[in-house]
Design an enzyme around this catalytic site. Structure first.
Site, PDB file in Angstrom:
ATOM      1  N   HIS A  35     -51.371  34.356 -35.636  1.00 43.67           N
ATOM      2  CA  HIS A  35     -52.666  34.829 -36.139  1.00 43.67           C
ATOM      3  C   HIS A  35     -52.588  36.220 -36.752  1.00 43.67           C
ATOM      4  O   HIS A  35     -53.512  37.031 -36.610  1.00 43.67           O
ATOM      5  CB  HIS A  35     -53.712  34.797 -35.005  1.00 43.67           C
ATOM      6  CG  HIS A  35     -53.674  33.517 -34.235  1.00 43.67           C
ATOM      7  ND1 HIS A  35     -52.953  33.380 -33.069  1.00 43.67           N
ATOM      8  CD2 HIS A  35     -54.202  32.303 -34.494  1.00 43.67           C
ATOM      9  CE1 HIS A  35     -53.074  32.136 -32.624  1.00 43.67           C
ATOM     10  NE2 HIS A  35     -53.821  31.456 -33.479  1.00 43.67           N
ATOM     11  N   CYS A  36     -51.475  36.523 -37.418  1.00 40.86           N
ATOM     12  CA  CYS A  36     -51.286  37.839 -38.054  1.00 40.86           C
ATOM     13  C   CYS A  36     -51.458  38.975 -37.063  1.00 40.86           C
ATOM     14  O   CYS A  36     -51.878  40.073 -37.440  1.00 40.86           O
ATOM     15  CB  CYS A  36     -52.249  38.036 -39.236  1.00 40.86           C
ATOM     16  SG  CYS A  36     -51.908  36.935 -40.616  1.00 40.86           S
ATOM     17  N   ALA A  37     -51.187  38.727 -35.805  1.00 38.78           N
ATOM     18  CA  ALA A  37     -51.378  39.773 -34.791  1.00 38.78           C
ATOM     19  C   ALA A  37     -50.224  39.736 -33.788  1.00 38.78           C
ATOM     20  O   ALA A  37     -50.414  39.433 -32.608  1.00 38.78           O
ATOM     21  CB  ALA A  37     -52.726  39.589 -34.100  1.00 38.78           C
TER      22      ALA A  37
END
Lengths: 380, 380
Positions: free
Chosen positions: A336-338
C-alpha cells in the site's frame, strides 16, 4: 462488484458529483481567472465556491489560503519542500505513506535531516519519543491523521499542541480522514493540511488541496501563468496564485465542491457513524474466523474504516486475486505504498489484504466479504 | 455565446469526450496501477491507451516515455527544472508564455544563466541570433511552437536541427499547436515536448503531458506513491513512475484519449484546414475595417488560429468587455500571460484583444465577430 478499496479512491461518488462535473464540463468549461467573459467568470466562481466549502469543513478563515493541486502527493511535496531548507530538521512517524517518506528522503541529499519516530504495534506514535526528537533546528512535524494500512488514528490534536509550544510547524496528511473525521485547523494547531479530493471528500481524481496558514510562506515549486500580474516575469506573491500556476482542473474542482456539499448535507458525524458501524461489524466478524490476523487497534474509535488482515500465511496478493476473481470483491494487497508502516506492523514480507470501507458500502457488502474470507480460510 | 477563447481552453469538446469522462468516472473510477482488481486494471488500461494515442499523434516510439501532468505549465516546470543545474545556460525566445519565462527567471537564483533571443515584429525568432547565443554551457533550448498571442509559428524543425548539431537539448512548448499542427518528435529532433490536454487535444482540464526522449534523465520534482517498488523509501527509477507520483486524473486522461481519438478520426490536416480557412476569413475581414491593428504574420500558413488585434487606441479590456456584454462573444484581452511577447509586438501598454478559433467555430461565428468589431469601431 463489491468495492472495498475506498482508501485508494472512493467509488462510487454521489450522483450530485457526477452531475456537477458533467454540467461544468459541458456548460461552462472555460478557463477561470484568465479571461473576463461570462463563461470564464462562472468557472472562476465555481472554483471559489469549492474553496469556501473547504473552509467550512476544516474551519479555515480565508478561502485564499487553500491551494488546489493535482493530488495529495502534490500537496505534500509542495508543503515539505516549500518549508524545508538545508540545515533544517523534520520529524515524521513510522506509519507514513511514501508520499511523505519519499520527499523527506529525497531532501537528505540537500542536507535536510529527519527523524522517523517509532510507533507501537498498533501503529500509534510514541508521543514521548516525538517530544524527545524535537531539536533546535526542527522546522516541521509531518504526521498522517490515519494510517492508510490500518486506519490507526494519530493524536493530531496533542501533536499540534506540542508543535505550537515548541515553535515547530505542523503538517497533517489527511488522505484517509478528510470528509469523515472532524478536522479543525485552528483548534488542532494545524499549520498545513494536505488532502486528496478523490477519497472521502468524494470528488474526482485529479484534485487535491493544501491549506497554508496565513503568514506562512513556502518556496513555490512551480512558476507559470496565473492570470494575475501578467506583466511580471516573476511569480506573483499573492495567494493562492503564488502556488497555483497554469490552468486548473475546473470541472474536477467543481465536482469536489459537490462532494463536500454532499458531506455537509449528510453531516460528517453521520458519515463517520456509518463507517464506524460497518468497521466494527467487520472486525467482529473477522475475530470469529480462525487464523485471521487483524492489524491495528481493535477499538473502532481509534481507527478509520481501513482493515488490514492476513489469512494464515497466505500470500496477500493471492488472497486479493481470489477475492476479485472468485468473489467479485475489490480490495488492495501488498504494501500500500507504505513500507515503513508494514515494518512497524511486522507485515513487511507478507503484505496485507486491505479492506477499506466507504460511505456507500452496506452491511450486505461486509457479509459477503466476511463470507469470502471464511471460504478462503476453509479451503486453504 | 460565441466562444473565441480556444487558446485558453477549447470549448466545447466533442460529445465523445464528455461521454468518455462520464463513463470512466461512473463505471471504472478506481485507482489505476495500485490495486489489482478488475476496476483498477480497467482504469490502468484506459490510461495506457491514452499513452498509445499520444505516441501515434507525435510519432513517439515508447508509450512509457510520456508523463502525465496537471497541465502544460506543470510539464514545462518538470522539463526545465529537471534538466537545468547551476552553471548551465538556457536559451529561449522573446515570444514565450510565462509558463516558460517564469521558471527560467526563477532558476537565475540558483545560478542558471539564460538568453532570451529577440524575435522580429511578427514574432518570429531571429535564427542567426539563436545560433550565436549557443555557448559551451548551453544545455537547453526552449521554444514555443506557436505564440499564444499572435499564433506566430516558430521554425521548430530548423531549431531542432541546430540543437542536435550543437548537442543541446530541445524542449518545445506545444500549448497552441498539439492536435492541429503536425509534430513529429523524431523528424523534428524534439527531446522534450510539453503539451496541455485541454486545448486543441480536446481533453478535459486537469490533464497535460511531457514526452521525454529515451535516455534523458530529469531530476524529479516530486516523490510519492507510484504503485511500483512500494518497498523502497526512494523514488523508483523506471519511467513513467519516476515522474508520476500519487493518484492520476484517470477520468481526465481517459477523456484526453477520446479527444485524441476524435482528432485522429477527423484527421489533423482537416482540422488545421478548417481553422486556417476561418483564420484567413477573419484576417481578410479585419483588413477591411479601418483603424484595426492586426499583430503577427498576415500569411495564414505562418500562424495558428490566434488573432490579436486592437481597435485604434481603445483599451483592450474594454473592447473585450463590450464583446462579451454587448455581443455575447468570448475573447481574452490584456497580456495573455505573455508580457515578453507583447513587448516584442509593441502592445505591452495596450494589451490586445485576442480571438482564438477552434475546430467547432463556424463562418457564422466569424461573421458575427467581424460585425461586432465593426460596430465597436464605428461607435468609438
Amino acid at each position: 462488484m463489491i468495492y472495498l478499496d475506498n482508501a485508494a479512491t472512493s467509488y462510487p461518488k454521489p450522483e450530485e458529483v457526477y452531475k456537477a462535473v458533467d454540467k461544468c464540463f459541458r456548460e461552462y468549461g472555460a478557463n477561470p481567472g484568465r479571461s473576463g467573459h461570462k463563461l470564464a467568470l462562472k468557472a472562476g466562481r465555481g472554483i471559489y465556491e469549492t474553496r469556501e466549502l473547504i473552509c467550512k469543513l476544516f474551519n479555515i478563515d480565508n478561502p485564499m489560503q487553500i491551494i488546489f493541486t493535482y493530488n495529495a502527493t502534490d500537496s505534500l511535496n509542495l508543503a515539505i519542500k516549500g518549508i524545508l531548507k538545508k540545515g533544517d530538521h523534520v520529524i515524521t512517524s513510522g506509519m507514513e505513506h511514501n508520499s511523505v517518506i519519499r520527499p523527506i528522503k529525497a531532501l537528505e541529499k540537500i542536507g535536510v535531516e529527519n527523524t522517523i519516530v517509532e510507533c507501537d504495534h498498533e501503529g500509534i506514535i510514541k508521543i514521548n519519543e516525538l517530544k524527545r526528537a524535537i531539536k533546535n533546528n526542527t522546522k516541521l512535524i509531518v504526521i498522517t491523521h490515519a494510517s492508510n494500512v490500518t486506519g490507526t488514528l494519530m493524536p493530531i490534536k496533542e501533536i499540534g499542541k506540542i508543535a505550537k509550544e515548541r515553535g515547530v510547524l505542523f503538517l497533517v496528511d489527511a488522505a484517509q480522514t478528510a470528509g469523515v473525521y472532524n478536522i479543525d485547523v485552528n483548534e488542532m494547531n494545524i499549520d498545513l493540511l494536505a488532502f486528496p479530493g478523490h477519497k472521502s471528500l468524494m470528488g474526482p481524481q485529479g484534485t487535491g488541496g493544501l491549506y497554508i496558514r496565513q503568514g506562512i510562506e513556502l518556496n513555490h515549486m512551480k512558476e507559470g501563468g496565473t492570470g494575475s500580474k501578467s506583466e511580471s516575469l516573476l511569480q506573483p506573491e499573492i495567494v493562492p496564485d503564488r502556488y497555483e500556476s497554469g490552468t486548473p482542473n475546473t470541472p474536477g474542482i467543481v465536482g469536489l465542491g459537490a462532494g463536500i456539499k454532499y458531506i455537509l448535507d449528510i453531516g460528517i458525524d453521520n458519515i463517520r457513524k456509518h463507517e464506524e458501524n460497518l468497521t466494527e461489524y467487520m472486525l467482529n466478524g473477522l475475530k470469529n474466523i480462525d487464523e485471521i490476523k487483524i492489524y491495528g487497534p481493535k477499538d473502532v474509535k481509534r481507527r478509520a474504516a481501513v482493515i488490514s488482515i492476513n489469512i494464515g500465511d497466505l500470500d496477500s496478493s493471492e488472497v486479493s486475486y481470489v477475492l476479485d476473481q472468485g468473489f467479485d470483491i475489490a480490495v488492495r494487497s501488498g504494501l500500500h505504498c507504505a513500507p515503513l508502516a508494514h515494518k512497524t506492523l511486522g507485515s513487511f514480507e507478507q503484505g496485507t489484504v486491505r479492506f477499506s470501507i466507504g460511505y456507500f458500502n452496506t452491511k450486505e457488502d461486509i457479509d459477503k466479504a466476511l463470507n469470502a474470507v471464511r471460504m478462503i480460510y476453509e479451503e486453504m
